[in-house]
Structures are given as structure tokens and as C-alpha cells.
Design a protein around this motif. Structure first.
Motif, short mmCIF file in Angstrom:
data_model
loop_
_atom_site.label_atom_id
_atom_site.label_comp_id
_atom_site.label_asym_id
_atom_site.label_seq_id
_atom_site.Cartn_x
_atom_site.Cartn_y
_atom_site.Cartn_z
N LEU A 16 42.30 24.96 70.59
CA LEU A 16 41.16 24.25 69.47
C LEU A 16 40.70 24.93 68.15
O LEU A 16 39.96 24.65 67.31
CB LEU A 16 39.31 22.91 70.69
CG LEU A 16 39.90 22.41 71.30
CD1 LEU A 16 38.47 21.70 71.74
CD2 LEU A 16 40.04 20.92 70.35
N LEU A 17 40.11 26.37 68.90
CA LEU A 17 39.71 27.02 67.96
C LEU A 17 41.07 27.61 67.30
O LEU A 17 40.69 27.39 65.39
CB LEU A 17 39.66 28.93 68.75
CG LEU A 17 38.84 30.09 68.09
CD1 LEU A 17 37.88 29.49 66.84
CD2 LEU A 17 39.03 30.93 68.69
N LEU A 18 41.93 27.36 67.16
CA LEU A 18 43.32 27.20 66.32
C LEU A 18 43.70 26.31 65.71
O LEU A 18 43.59 26.59 64.33
CB LEU A 18 44.50 28.08 67.09
CG LEU A 18 45.21 29.84 67.56
CD1 LEU A 18 46.17 28.91 68.85
CD2 LEU A 18 44.97 30.76 66.97
N ILE A 24 40.20 24.58 58.98
CA ILE A 24 39.38 25.72 57.88
C ILE A 24 40.62 26.14 56.47
O ILE A 24 40.44 25.89 54.89
CB ILE A 24 38.71 26.70 58.15
CG1 ILE A 24 37.81 26.19 59.15
CG2 ILE A 24 38.42 28.19 57.06
CD1 ILE A 24 37.25 27.83 59.95
N ILE A 25 41.72 27.02 57.11
CA ILE A 25 42.79 27.63 56.15
C ILE A 25 43.92 26.49 55.35
O ILE A 25 43.52 26.21 54.01
CB ILE A 25 43.78 28.68 57.18
CG1 ILE A 25 43.73 29.86 57.76
CG2 ILE A 25 44.56 29.14 55.92
CD1 ILE A 25 43.95 30.49 58.58
N ALA A 30 43.43 23.65 50.61
CA ALA A 30 43.35 22.41 49.91
C ALA A 30 42.66 22.64 48.26
O ALA A 30 42.81 21.93 47.39
CB ALA A 30 43.21 21.34 50.52
N LYS A 31 41.21 22.77 48.29
CA LYS A 31 40.43 23.40 48.08
C LYS A 31 40.83 24.03 46.75
O LYS A 31 40.73 24.06 45.81
CB LYS A 31 39.32 24.61 48.16
CG LYS A 31 37.66 24.43 47.47
CD LYS A 31 36.94 25.21 48.23
CE LYS A 31 35.71 25.74 47.17
NZ LYS A 31 34.48 25.94 48.14
N GLN A 32 41.56 25.19 46.80
CA GLN A 32 42.18 25.92 45.84
C GLN A 32 43.25 25.00 44.90
O GLN A 32 43.17 25.53 43.97
CB GLN A 32 42.93 27.00 46.26
CG GLN A 32 43.94 27.89 45.64
CD GLN A 32 44.41 28.95 45.58
OE1 GLN A 32 44.82 29.73 47.47
NE2 GLN A 32 44.81 30.45 45.19
N THR A 33 44.00 24.35 46.02
CA THR A 33 44.78 22.96 45.00
C THR A 33 44.18 22.50 43.87
O THR A 33 44.34 22.73 43.02
CB THR A 33 45.35 23.07 45.92
OG1 THR A 33 46.74 23.68 46.50
CG2 THR A 33 46.83 21.91 45.06
#
Length: 162
Positions: A16-18, A24-25, A30-33
Motif C-alpha cells: 500500500l505504501l508503494l 504520488i509520483i 500528471a501535475k507537471q504535464t
């Protein structure tokens, strides 16, 4: 067995952490795109607004040219109408000249003798006029060339009596 339970809980929590880390990555990517897409849209908007302004200017010029062409077409139509009127007028003048010509060609006999006399008189007058004019030009030319000799001064009446 408890170990398996704890180890499976640890593996599940790590998974779940991975998954959270990868989400998040992926969200950052997606935010950068999205930021790049936003900037691209801003550039496209800028270029489209420039194109829109140029197309509006072109539309204004096109409307001006169309209005000018329309006014020139109206002027050409009025010229065409004038040409039609001129054709009618020239036909009228032609018919008038033809009528005058027919009338002159078929003069009554009583005027024929008078016209012949007037023609003869005008021919004689023209010949006399042009002969005097030619002689005057010839004498002026001779005088200019020094060829015209002076006549001797006539003697006085008293000189003849002697």
C-alpha cells in the motif's frame, strides 16, 4: 502462523505504501504535464488571438474592397446606361443627317439654277482670292530675297514739256 500473518500484514502495508508512492509520483507527473499543457494552451491562445486580429483586419479590408468594387460596378452600370443613351442619340443624329441629305439631294428644279450660279460665283471668287494671295506671297518673297527691283522715279510733268 502468526509470523505469516504479521509478515503478510507488513507486505500488504509495504504494498500500500508503494502504491501510494507510485500514485504520488504519477500525480506529480500528471501535475507537471498539466502545467505544460496549460502553458501550451496559453501559447496557442496567444497565437490564435493574433490570427483572429489579423483575420478581423483582413475581413475589414475585404469589406472595404467589396464596397469599392460595388461602387465601381454601379459607376460602370451608369456608364453603360450613358452608352445606350449615346447610341440612341447617335442614331437620331444619323437619321437627321440622312433626312437633310435626302432633302438636299431632291431639291426642286427652281433652286437648281440658283445653286449652280452660287457655286460658280464662289469658285471664281476663290480662284481670284488664291491668285492674289499667291502673287502677294511671291512678291513678298522676292522683296525678302532682294530680287524685286525698284521702278525708276517718274519724271515730273515739267521734264516732259522740254
Amino acid at each position: 502462523m502468526e509470523i505469516l500473518l504479521y509478515s503478510s500484514a507488513v507486505i500488504a502495508s509495504l504494498s500500500l505504501l508503494l502504491i501510494a508512492i507510485f500514485v504520488i509520483i504519477a500525480l506529480k507527473s500528471a501535475k507537471q504535464t498539466m502545467g505544460e499543457v496549460s502553458e501550451t494552451l496559453k501559447r496557442v491562445e496567444t497565437k490564435i488571438s493574433g490570427i483572429t486580429e489579423k483575420s478581423e483586419e483582413l475581413m475589414v479590408k475585404t469589406n472595404r474592397i467589396a464596397a469599392d468594387a460595388e461602387s465601381k460596378l454601379q459607376s460602370l452600370n451608369s456608364l453603360s446606361d450613358s452608352t445606350k443613351n449615346l447610341r440612341n442619340s447617335s442614331n437620331h443624329v444619323k437619321k437627321s443627317f440622312q433626312a437633310i441629305s435626302d432633302e438636299v439631294a431632291s431639291l426642286p428644279e427652281k433652286y437648281t439654277k440658283q445653286i449652280e450660279t452660287a457655286t460658280l460665283i464662289s469658285e471664281v471668287a476663290a480662284k481670284i482670292f488664291y491668285r492674289f494671295k499667291r502673287e502677294k506671297n511671291r512678291s513678298d518673297q522676292m522683296e525678302a530675297d532682294g530680287l524685286l527691283k525698284q521702278l525708276p522715279v517718274p519724271k515730273q510733268w515739267d521734264d516732259y514739256k522740254k
